[in-house]
Scaffold this motif. Structure first.
Motif, short mmCIF file in Angstrom:
data_model
loop_
_atom_site.label_atom_id
_atom_site.label_comp_id
_atom_site.label_asym_id
_atom_site.label_seq_id
_atom_site.Cartn_x
_atom_site.Cartn_y
_atom_site.Cartn_z
N SER A 271 0.83 -1.21 0.00
CA SER A 271 0.00 0.00 0.00
C SER A 271 0.86 1.25 0.00
O SER A 271 0.59 2.21 -0.74
N CYS B 59 2.34 1.54 -3.44
CA CYS B 59 1.35 1.95 -4.43
C CYS B 59 0.98 3.42 -4.27
O CYS B 59 0.81 4.14 -5.27
N TYR C 10 1.40 6.13 -7.14
CA TYR C 10 0.26 6.95 -7.57
C TYR C 10 0.57 8.44 -7.39
O TYR C 10 0.29 9.25 -8.27
N GLY D 3 -4.83 3.77 -10.30
CA GLY D 3 -5.22 3.57 -8.91
C GLY D 3 -5.86 2.21 -8.69
O GLY D 3 -5.51 1.48 -7.76
N TRP D 4 -6.81 1.85 -9.56
CA TRP D 4 -7.46 0.55 -9.41
C TRP D 4 -6.48 -0.59 -9.66
O TRP D 4 -6.56 -1.65 -9.01
N VAL E 10 -4.47 -0.93 -6.46
CA VAL E 10 -5.28 -1.56 -5.41
C VAL E 10 -5.39 -3.06 -5.64
O VAL E 10 -5.24 -3.87 -4.70
N ALA F 244 -2.00 -4.70 -4.86
CA ALA F 244 -1.73 -4.81 -3.42
C ALA F 244 -2.57 -5.92 -2.79
O ALA F 244 -2.08 -6.71 -1.99
N SER F 245 -3.86 -5.99 -3.16
CA SER F 245 -4.73 -7.02 -2.60
C SER F 245 -4.29 -8.41 -3.03
O SER F 245 -4.19 -9.34 -2.22
#
Length: 439
Positions: A23, A26, A30, A141-142, A145, A148-149
């Motif tokens: 996170s 990222c 970003y 951004g997506w 995300v 990271a997930s």
């Protein structure tokens, strides 16, 4: 209370740590990308403003609005993502807008202080469509995300497998530990088959097994010895009582029988009293030290108590050395009495019993030396064990229950000391050490 699993706990923390790390990475990516877009947009504003400045400079002398608009139309017609309006005071010199384009527009206004048109300063007002950049940022951004997930889930899964593999030695250790115990005496866990982090714990466990086995063996031997020691006087008392009750007896015979019973009862009482004292000492009881006393004076006092025994065997008592020490006088005298009694019992008649007192720094040594038959070297290490007799055939051994020297060892431990025994060239030397509590 719910039991925690090391595997699930480590896997969960691996996932949390990975999610936090990814996170942060990222967010940094970003933020850097967005900052780069902002720099690009500022550069575009500056580039378009320079172009307008150049066109205004070419058409202001003489002022030619038609030529100004023509040149700006030629340029901005190929740049549908930007709108421009040019003002000289309150007069609008030029206006270009794509009304059919919808998007996110960024505004920028700049006054060209060094340029005038018809005597008025020129102001450039630009709007830039950032729809494409915003779309890229949203997609980025997506994507971050999702990365990271997904990365956290992968690390959690692989971490769980790694932790499970890493915990296999603990499961093996648990199985081997469960198999250890009295059912397998002497069995130990092989330290070399486990990781270095577990080896100190395994060595401690092996040492604990050794102590437990020793205590278990000592307890079994102790129970057997107690049963043996108590069985004889009890059997004598029962047998004598049955004989006396089997037929009428005169008063004198009954009195003699009761005296014999009393003697056996005293012996049983002595055994029980000594065992209670040893039990207390084994639980870690410490001596209650009084004011400093002379060790030689204590030996003399105990020697007076054994004076009759010394005279009976024509023995002399000699005391060599002296020291002053904080001790439990009652316990010290008891230990000295046991040592003197033992030495008198086995000393050669018309010889000398010597008590030697020495001091070595913070340790004091009391040794009782007697002349007589040598003790078997194999028996010396066992002299201070409970109910042990070096030679049961020696005179007087049957009248004592074998706890005298064991009590000496217990009293020495209560004073922070140890015991020792040697026998060579007709001299037997048995004694103990005392630690100086004030040192």
């Amino acid at each position: 209370m719910k039991t925690r699993s090391i595997q699930s706990t480590l896997s969960r923390w691996f996932a949390i740590q990975t999610l936090a790390g990814l996170s942060i990475a990222c967010v940094a990516v970003y933020g850097t990308t967005r900052w780069s877009f902002q720099l690009k947009q500022e550069e575009e504003f500056e580039r378009h403003s320079e172009l307008v400045r150049h066109v205004v400079a070419e058409t202001r002398t003489p002022p030619n609005i038609d030529l100004l608009r023509h040149k700006l139309d030629d340029y901005f017609r190929t740049h549908p993502d930007i709108n421009v309006s040019l003002w000289a005071g309150k007069s609008r010199l030029y206006f270009s807008q794509r009304a059919d384009v919808k998007g996110n527009w960024l505004s920028h206004a700049q006054t060209l202080e060094d340029l005038t048109f018809e005597g008025n300063p020129v102001e450039v007002r630009l709007t830039l469509d950032s729809t494409g950049d915003d779309l890229l940022l949203r997609r980025l951004g997506w994507t971050l995300v999702a990365a990271a997930s997904l990365g956290s889930m992968i690390v959690a899964l692989t971490g769980s497998l790694i932790v499970r593999r890493g915990l296999k030695p603990l499961k093996l250790l648990a199985e081997q530990t469960a198999n250890a115990g009295p059912a397998q005496p002497g069995g130990r866990i092989d330290v070399e088959t486990f990781a270095s982090e577990l080896q100190p714990w395994i060595m401690q466990f092996n040492a604990l097994l050794g102590r437990v086995e020793g205590a278990y063996a000592q307890l079994e031997a102790f129970n057997a010895d107690v049963a043996h020691e108590l069985r004889t006087p009890l059997a004598n008392m029962i047998a004598q009582t049955e004989i006396e009750l089997s037929q009428p007896r005169p008063i004198a015979a009954l009195r003699e029988a009761l005296s014999s019973q009393l003697e056996e009862a005293h012996r049983l009482s002595a055994i029980v009293t000594d065992m209670l004292f040893l039990s207390k000492a084994d639980r870690g009881a410490q001596a209650r030290r009084t004011a400093p006393v002379s060790l030689a004076d204590q030996v003399r006092a105990v020697g007076e108590f054994h004076e009759a025994e010394l005279e009976q065997s024509n023995l002399t008592l000699d005391i060599e050395g002296d020291a002053t020490l904080h001790v439990d006088v009652g316990l010290l005298r008891r230990a000295l009495s046991n040592l003197l009694s033992n030495a008198i019992r086995y000393a050669r008649p018309e010889s000398q019993v010597q008590v030697v007192i020495r001091r070595d720094h913070a340790e004091f040594t009391i040794a009782v030396v007697n002349e007589g038959d040598e003790v078997d070297p194999a028996a010396l290490p066992h002299l201070f064990e409970r109910f042990y007799r070096a030679d049961k055939s020696r005179s007087g051994s049957s009248s004592h229950h074998g706890l005298g020297l064991t009590i000496v060892a217990a009293i020495a431990r209560m004073h922070g000391g140890t015991t020792f025994a040697t026998s060579d060239r007709g001299l037997t030397r048995i004694g103990f050490t005392l630690a100086d509590a004030s040192a």
